[in-house]
Write an enzyme that holds these catalytic residues in place. Structure first.
Site, PDB file in Angstrom:
ATOM      1  CB  SER A 155      -0.939   0.014   1.212  1.00 39.78           C
ATOM      2  OG  SER A 155      -0.209  -0.051   2.421  1.00 39.78           O
ATOM      3  CG  ASP A 179      -0.723   3.679   9.998  1.00 45.70           C
ATOM      4  OD1 ASP A 179       0.402   4.010   9.569  1.00 45.70           O
ATOM      5  OD2 ASP A 179      -1.509   2.956   9.363  1.00 45.70           O
ATOM      6  CG  HIS A 212      -0.193   3.006   5.800  1.00 49.36           C
ATOM      7  ND1 HIS A 212      -0.793   2.269   6.806  1.00 49.36           N
ATOM      8  CD2 HIS A 212      -0.197   2.218   4.689  1.00 49.36           C
ATOM      9  CE1 HIS A 212      -1.143   1.091   6.323  1.00 49.36           C
ATOM     10  NE2 HIS A 212      -0.793   1.029   5.047  1.00 49.36           N
TER      11      HIS A 212
END
Length: 210
Positions: free
Chosen positions: A16, A187, A190
Site C-alpha cells: 500500500s 499510524d 503508512h
C-alpha cells in the site's frame, strides 16, 4: 553519473505504501504517494532521460503475494529498472492477524525468487527499499523483533544482487527523533505527505538524481 539511463522504464512496486491512491483501472496511474513524487521530480530534474514510470503497488500485499503476481505485474511489463518495497505486511500479519504470517526464511525465498526471475528474464537494474516502521503505539515496538530480520535480508540481498539500497528504516527513525513518529507515518506504517516526500527524496538520492 546517474543510475538511470536514457529511455528507462522504471517499475515501482510493493504494497500500500507504493500503491497509495493508484487508479487500478489506469495502467499509467502513479497514485499520490512517493511513486508519483519520484516520477515528478525525476522528470523535472532529468527531462533529457525521457523516463517512463509505472506503479504496480497493491495494498495489503506480502512478499509471497508479490511473488505470485510477479509475471503479470513485473516481468510482462519489461521494465529496465525495478524498485521493490515489501515486507511490512509480512510483519503486520504476525501481530495484527489478517492472514497467515510468513517467516523470515519465507520472506527471503519470495524476494529471491522475484530477483532471480528479474535478473534472468530482464537483466533489469534493481532498487531495494527497506521496509520500515516508526512506532506510534507502545505495542508496535514489539514488531521490531520480526521486522529487523527482514530488513537484514534486504540489506544482504542488495549486496548479493548488486542492487541499489534505499535505507528507509534508518531514515525514518532519524526523522522521527527530530520531530515525532506521527509526523512521518501517521499510524507507524503508512507515510504522511511529508513521509512520502522523505522516501521519494531518499530514492532519488540513491539513484543519483539530485
Amino acid at each position: 553519473m546517474t543510475f538511470l539511463n536514457s529511455g528507462d522504464r522504471v517499475l515501482l512496486t510493493g504494497d500500500s505504501i507504493t500503491d497509495w491512491g493508484r487508479d487500478r483501472s489506469d495502467a499509467s496511474s502513479l497514485g499520490t504517494g512517493y511513486a508519483m513524487v519520484v516520477a515528478s521530480l525525476a522528470g523535472a530534474r532529468r527531462p533529457d532521460l525521457g523516463l517512463t514510470f509505472l506503479n504496480r503497488g497493491v495494498g495489503g500485499d506480502t512478499s509471497t503475494m508479490l511473488r505470485d503476481r510477479w509475471q503479470r505485474d513485473g516481468l510482462d511489463l519489461e521494465p529496465t529498472v525495478v524498485s521493490i518495497l515489501i515486507g511490512i505486511n509480512d510483519t503486520w500479519r504476525r501481530f495484527e492477524g489478517g492472514g497467515a504470517p510468513t517467516s523470515t526464511d519465507e520472506y527471503e525465498d519470495a524476494l529471491r525468487s522475484i530477483l532471480d526471475s528479474t535478473r534472468e528474464a530482464l537483466g533489469a537494474r534493481i532498487v531495494l527499499i527497506e521496509p520500515f516502521l516508526t512506532p506510534v503505539k507502545p505495542e508496535q515496538h514489539a514488531w521490531r523483533s520480526d521486522l529487523d530480520p527482514r530488513i537484514a535480508v534486504v540489506r544482504r540481498m542488495a549486496a548479493e544482487y548488486r542492487a541499489t539500497l534505499v535505507p528507509a528504516d534508518g531514515l525514518f527513525a532519524a526523522a522521527a527523533v527530530r520531530t515525532s513518529p506521527e509526523q512521518w507515518c501517521f499510524d507507524g506504517v503508512h507515510p504522511t505527505a511529508a513521509g512520502h516526500g522523505l522516501l521519494a527524496q531518499a530514492w532519488l538520492d540513491a539513484v543519483g538524481v539530485r
